[in-house]
Design an enzyme around this catalytic site. Sequence first.
Site, short mmCIF file in Angstrom:
data_model
loop_
_atom_site.label_atom_id
_atom_site.label_comp_id
_atom_site.label_asym_id
_atom_site.label_seq_id
_atom_site.Cartn_x
_atom_site.Cartn_y
_atom_site.Cartn_z
CB SER A 58 -6.44 42.25 -1.66
OG SER A 58 -5.11 41.95 -2.02
CE LYS A 109 3.17 8.75 1.76
NZ LYS A 109 2.96 8.34 3.14
CG ASP A 127 5.53 7.14 5.57
OD1 ASP A 127 5.61 8.19 6.24
OD2 ASP A 127 4.98 7.07 4.45
N GLY A 142 -2.09 2.54 2.25
CA GLY A 142 -0.70 2.98 2.11
C GLY A 142 0.04 2.99 3.44
CB ALA A 143 -0.71 4.55 6.72
N GLY A 177 -1.24 9.68 16.60
CA GLY A 177 -0.63 9.78 15.27
C GLY A 177 0.40 10.88 15.14
CD GLN A 193 6.44 11.93 8.07
OE1 GLN A 193 7.13 11.91 7.06
NE2 GLN A 193 5.72 12.99 8.42
P1 NAP Z 1 -5.36 4.77 2.30
O1 NAP Z 1 -4.21 4.31 1.50
O2 NAP Z 1 -6.53 5.37 1.62
O3 NAP Z 1 -5.86 3.49 3.15
C1 NAP Z 1 -6.94 3.57 4.00
C2 NAP Z 1 -7.28 2.19 4.54
O4 NAP Z 1 -8.37 2.37 5.44
C3 NAP Z 1 -7.76 1.19 3.48
O5 NAP Z 1 -7.42 -0.08 3.88
C4 NAP Z 1 -9.28 1.40 3.52
O6 NAP Z 1 -9.99 0.25 3.16
C5 NAP Z 1 -9.49 1.63 4.98
N1 NAP Z 1 -10.70 2.41 5.21
C6 NAP Z 1 -10.95 3.67 4.78
N2 NAP Z 1 -12.16 4.07 5.19
C7 NAP Z 1 -12.69 3.04 5.88
C8 NAP Z 1 -13.91 2.84 6.55
N3 NAP Z 1 -14.84 3.80 6.59
N4 NAP Z 1 -14.12 1.64 7.16
C9 NAP Z 1 -13.19 0.69 7.12
N5 NAP Z 1 -12.00 0.80 6.50
C10 NAP Z 1 -11.76 1.97 5.90
O7 NAP Z 1 -4.91 5.84 3.38
P2 NAP Z 1 -3.51 5.91 4.16
O8 NAP Z 1 -2.56 6.74 3.41
O9 NAP Z 1 -3.10 4.55 4.52
O10 NAP Z 1 -3.91 6.76 5.46
C11 NAP Z 1 -4.77 6.21 6.44
C12 NAP Z 1 -4.79 7.09 7.67
O11 NAP Z 1 -3.51 7.13 8.28
C13 NAP Z 1 -5.16 8.55 7.40
O12 NAP Z 1 -5.99 9.01 8.43
C14 NAP Z 1 -3.85 9.25 7.45
O13 NAP Z 1 -3.98 10.61 7.87
C15 NAP Z 1 -3.12 8.46 8.50
N6 NAP Z 1 -1.68 8.57 8.34
C16 NAP Z 1 -0.98 9.09 9.38
C17 NAP Z 1 0.37 9.22 9.28
C18 NAP Z 1 1.13 9.80 10.43
O14 NAP Z 1 2.26 10.24 10.22
N7 NAP Z 1 0.58 9.80 11.62
C19 NAP Z 1 1.04 8.80 8.13
C20 NAP Z 1 0.31 8.26 7.08
C21 NAP Z 1 -1.06 8.15 7.20
P3 NAP Z 1 -10.47 0.00 1.65
O15 NAP Z 1 -9.28 -0.43 0.89
O16 NAP Z 1 -11.51 -1.04 1.82
O17 NAP Z 1 -11.03 1.33 1.16
#
Ligand code: NAP
Length: 516
Positions: free
Chosen positions: A209, A301, A337, A363-364, A469, A476
Amino acid sequence: MSENSTRVCAVITEETIDAARAAIKRAAHVADMIEVRLDYLTDFDFKNLDALRALLQNSSLPAIITCRAISEGGRKKVDDDVRLRLLAEATRFAEYCDVEASHYEQFLRFSPDTSHLIVSYHDFSGTPANLDAIYDRVTSMPAAVHKIVTRAVNVTDSLASFKLLERARADKRKLIALAMGEAGLITRVLGSAYGSFLTYGSLGTGKESAPGQLSCDELANLYRVHRISRETSVTGIVGSPVAHSASPAMHNRAFAELDLDFVYLPFEVEDLRNFFDHFVRKDIREIGWNLSGLSVTIPHKREVVSLLDEINETARKTGAVNTIVRKDNRLIGYNTDVRGAMEPLERVLPLAGESCAVIGAGGAARAVIFGLIERDARVQVFARNPLRASEVTDSFGVKVSPFESLESSNAQIVINTTPIGMRGHSEGSSPVPRSALAGRAVAYDLVYNPLDTRFLIDARAAGCRTIDGLEMLVAQAALQFELWTGRKPPIDAMRKAAIEKIAERLPAEDKSNKRV
Ligand code: NAP
């Protein structure tokens, strides 16, 4: 239902009398009270008191009868005299009737008895600065309960509701104070512990609501509001976006499993420093809660490091914190992580000397690269933009190459750290062609939604062992749980909760917003 004084009030928002009767029956299993919103009904005779008697006759819970004016969010235009007369008479069968403060005088013409009256004030657009004056005005109208509901535009707005509850407590008044919207979630979960007369819940998705209203099931079983008190240890996730995070499901399920007096909340936060000032820093924060720790996620982070009293070695070396523990009033940063990413891999094979290809350098990837190096693996990074990636790879002293050269690398372990393949981003895509996976021992995807990505499907077809994943997500979180509670986490329960959450459909996923 109640273990303490918390009342979950199920809102009945059905359009027909039959459906409303059925909903009232269902509410008895999940709530402590009901609020019947007569203005949602399309087949109700507002001049017939017997119709109301019949509607409520099988209700076993105390009821509030509400027929909102259109100007205050009502659904159906009902003549004010007709609706206020009905509300005045409704308390012959119901515990309370709810009337807007703006119609208080008019209501008194039909009933001078205010002992069953809830007088309510709503602001659907925001949280006004002059809430104290509004409290003074609303509470000057004699009633059994007063209600002040505003909209939280950001989480800081929620503090206003807690301050009103503090005033009401000092004044010994019954008050319902909450903030609508996603950002007001904490008022719905913690409000009762701070004295709110009740918290509203829907009977399922689409039956809300008000914006941000949780379901009765979420209130009772996910957040366990009936056992929350001011002593409850509060934890939660700080980031943006966090609405679809699986962490509240995992941690709250784990707390419930071990019967711990902890709760875990999502905090949608863009301005991290502001959040720390208002909610975290002991010297100036504006809420007296028992904060035990926080998870930190995108995009905070790295920024959070400068706001802590101490950080552990892994967090310092990676330059990123995903976990905060509050101990002896000090805020200590950790990074789970790294171990979270490595544990699933180490369960499959020893990493020392192993050649690993990390796809992506965000970041990951930082956590993954650091963890691999720490375990003496040989690391090569592949990125779409090697120049940009070098900011990360240089800090670890590893080589970065373009995506295309993965095919010619001899890596036995390939790890995708990009979001490619993720639901709502580029589901069905893989960062590399299937041919690039042939002959590898292990393929590991950090993407966890969906669990089975194109990358993993291709890797299995190419003969690799695969790790999804979810394994890192759970690992973590399990480490965070241990840091906050000092207890061994119930990992299977956490995994099950995460899988259930991941299976939920994202509201935006039907829209064609896919991008690669
Ligand atoms: P992030 O900091 O945004 O880094 C993403 C990375 O992927 C960057 O190097 C980026 O390159 C690259 N990228 C993004 N889109 C792309 C594309 N279309 N083609 C080629 N490269 C691409 O993100 P993040 O925090 O590292 O997270 C990345 C993934 O890991 C996410 O899907 C997240 O859900 C997953 N993750 C999973 C866990 C887990 O516990 N399983 C933990 C953390 C993260 P550029 O710098 O060139 O943009």
